[in-house]
Design a protein around this motif. Sequence first.
Motif, mmCIF file in Angstrom:
data_model
loop_
_atom_site.group_PDB
_atom_site.id
_atom_site.type_symbol
_atom_site.label_atom_id
_atom_site.label_comp_id
_atom_site.label_asym_id
_atom_site.label_seq_id
_atom_site.Cartn_x
_atom_site.Cartn_y
_atom_site.Cartn_z
ATOM 1 N N ASP A 46 0.772 -1.356 -0.239
ATOM 2 C CA ASP A 46 0.021 0.054 0.026
ATOM 3 C C ASP A 46 1.105 1.262 -0.067
ATOM 4 N N LEU A 47 1.893 1.162 0.815
ATOM 5 C CA LEU A 47 2.833 2.533 0.956
ATOM 6 C C LEU A 47 3.500 2.835 -0.309
ATOM 7 N N HIS A 48 3.917 1.463 -0.809
ATOM 8 C CA HIS A 48 4.847 1.789 -2.280
ATOM 9 C C HIS A 48 3.667 2.370 -3.346
ATOM 10 N N ARG A 49 2.704 1.738 -3.411
ATOM 11 C CA ARG A 49 1.700 2.291 -4.238
ATOM 12 C C ARG A 49 1.485 3.830 -4.008
ATOM 13 N N LEU A 50 1.172 4.369 -2.931
ATOM 14 C CA LEU A 50 0.955 5.754 -2.439
ATOM 15 C C LEU A 50 2.153 6.453 -2.980
ATOM 16 N N ILE A 51 3.427 5.899 -2.694
ATOM 17 C CA ILE A 51 4.941 6.657 -3.039
ATOM 18 C C ILE A 51 4.555 7.002 -4.760
ATOM 19 N N GLU A 52 4.210 5.818 -5.322
ATOM 20 C CA GLU A 52 4.063 5.968 -6.893
ATOM 21 C C GLU A 52 3.124 6.874 -7.510
ATOM 22 N N LEU A 53 1.985 6.897 -6.704
ATOM 23 C CA LEU A 53 0.941 7.723 -7.228
ATOM 24 C C LEU A 53 1.220 9.141 -7.096
ATOM 25 N N ARG A 58 2.863 14.438 -9.118
ATOM 26 C CA ARG A 58 3.717 15.737 -8.838
ATOM 27 C C ARG A 58 4.846 15.747 -10.209
ATOM 28 N N ALA A 59 5.233 14.823 -10.571
ATOM 29 C CA ALA A 59 5.738 14.717 -12.043
ATOM 30 C C ALA A 59 4.933 15.239 -13.225
ATOM 31 N N LYS A 60 3.657 15.133 -13.159
ATOM 32 C CA LYS A 60 2.777 15.384 -14.319
ATOM 33 C C LYS A 60 2.532 17.110 -13.928
ATOM 34 N N GLU A 61 2.381 17.240 -12.656
ATOM 35 C CA GLU A 61 2.478 18.955 -12.468
ATOM 36 C C GLU A 61 3.605 19.823 -12.616
ATOM 37 N N LYS A 62 4.965 19.159 -12.341
ATOM 38 C CA LYS A 62 6.030 19.802 -12.750
ATOM 39 C C LYS A 62 5.968 19.836 -14.291
ATOM 40 N N ALA A 63 6.000 18.706 -15.087
ATOM 41 C CA ALA A 63 5.875 18.885 -16.442
ATOM 42 C C ALA A 63 4.975 19.957 -17.040
ATOM 43 N N LEU A 64 3.798 20.195 -16.570
ATOM 44 C CA LEU A 64 2.997 21.137 -16.989
ATOM 45 C C LEU A 64 3.641 22.421 -16.778
ATOM 46 N N TRP A 65 4.077 22.693 -15.421
ATOM 47 C CA TRP A 65 4.799 23.828 -14.976
ATOM 48 C C TRP A 65 5.978 24.251 -16.056
ATOM 49 N N SER A 74 11.307 16.053 -25.812
ATOM 50 C CA SER A 74 11.273 14.960 -24.987
ATOM 51 C C SER A 74 12.322 14.696 -24.096
ATOM 52 N N LYS A 75 13.560 14.772 -24.486
ATOM 53 C CA LYS A 75 14.566 14.326 -23.856
ATOM 54 C C LYS A 75 14.696 15.410 -22.604
ATOM 55 N N GLU A 76 14.802 16.574 -23.052
ATOM 56 C CA GLU A 76 14.887 17.734 -22.274
ATOM 57 C C GLU A 76 13.855 17.757 -21.163
ATOM 58 N N LYS A 83 15.256 14.424 -12.282
ATOM 59 C CA LYS A 83 16.077 15.095 -11.099
ATOM 60 C C LYS A 83 15.344 14.911 -9.951
ATOM 61 N N ASP A 84 13.908 15.065 -9.860
ATOM 62 C CA ASP A 84 13.320 15.000 -8.782
ATOM 63 C C ASP A 84 12.092 13.958 -8.580
ATOM 64 N N TYR A 85 12.204 12.830 -9.666
ATOM 65 C CA TYR A 85 11.166 11.912 -9.642
ATOM 66 C C TYR A 85 11.797 10.672 -10.214
ATOM 67 N N SER A 86 11.024 9.290 -9.769
ATOM 68 C CA SER A 86 11.477 8.196 -10.360
ATOM 69 C C SER A 86 11.580 8.102 -12.084
ATOM 70 N N GLU A 87 12.208 7.029 -12.411
ATOM 71 C CA GLU A 87 12.051 6.923 -13.772
ATOM 72 C C GLU A 87 10.843 6.593 -14.301
ATOM 73 N N GLU A 88 9.999 5.546 -13.685
ATOM 74 C CA GLU A 88 8.804 5.380 -14.126
ATOM 75 C C GLU A 88 7.788 6.613 -14.067
ATOM 76 N N ALA A 89 7.869 7.423 -13.138
ATOM 77 C CA ALA A 89 7.058 8.609 -12.943
ATOM 78 C C ALA A 89 7.297 9.585 -14.113
ATOM 79 N N ALA A 90 8.799 9.677 -14.122
ATOM 80 C CA ALA A 90 8.956 10.692 -15.148
ATOM 81 C C ALA A 90 8.539 10.143 -16.656
ATOM 82 N N GLU A 91 8.770 8.743 -17.080
ATOM 83 C CA GLU A 91 8.444 8.296 -18.301
ATOM 84 C C GLU A 91 6.921 8.475 -18.327
ATOM 85 N N LYS A 92 6.045 8.283 -17.498
ATOM 86 C CA LYS A 92 4.597 8.215 -17.652
ATOM 87 C C LYS A 92 4.067 9.768 -17.626
ATOM 88 N N ALA A 93 4.884 10.673 -16.979
ATOM 89 C CA ALA A 93 4.339 11.965 -17.245
ATOM 90 C C ALA A 93 4.809 12.598 -18.419
#
Length: 203
Positions: A46-53, A58-65, A74-76, A83-93
């Motif tokens: 449960d905790l791992h899932r919350l961290i991923e979510l 936050r990665a999506k919000e940072k991307a929009l900003w 894309s690369k940039e 720099k701030d989020y996991s590989e998975e979060a960055a890729e999905k965002a």
Amino acid sequence: MTVTAVEPRKKSLSALYIDGEFALKLDTQTLIENRITPGVELDDEDLHRLIELSDLRRAKEKALWLISYRDHSSKELYDKLRKDYSEEAAEKALQRMQELGLINDEAFARRYASELASKHQSPQNIRYKLTQKGIDRDLTDEIIESLDIDPQVEIAALVEKKYARNLSDEKGLRRTIAALQRAGYKYSDIKSVLNSYIQDDYY
């Protein structure tokens, strides 16, 4: 594990306390949506899932900003998110931004190359900068060819704009040549242009 407290913090984060001790900070909205309140029982999964979510939101919000501030390739964008989020979060965002049409490498590359060309950048420099942004080589070649840059015309424009006053002596001339070479222009093109500005054979 029992959630014993959820306390708001800065930047839309909340401190999560488990079994009476501070555990970590997570996105507040993520905690609300998943009904994480004092008394809720969590296991490691449960905790791992919350961290991923939380990371993904936050990665999506940072991307929009970042995109609202200026265009990104894309690369940039991915590199900044990592720099701030996991590989998975960055890729999905990144994928979500692409789905929304907010990230388009070809459109970005064409705009960026045109901007560089308007500043009299050489084809070599434009190619290098597009490569640094992660733009595909074939697309880069296509864009540069479409710009149809005449090196001598661009050199002359740069000389008129920045260097004409430096051409009265040998030292200034050599500095100008060095600057134009750093800008990616060939010596033969530089010499051809500068011949029309000087009388003495300094080089």
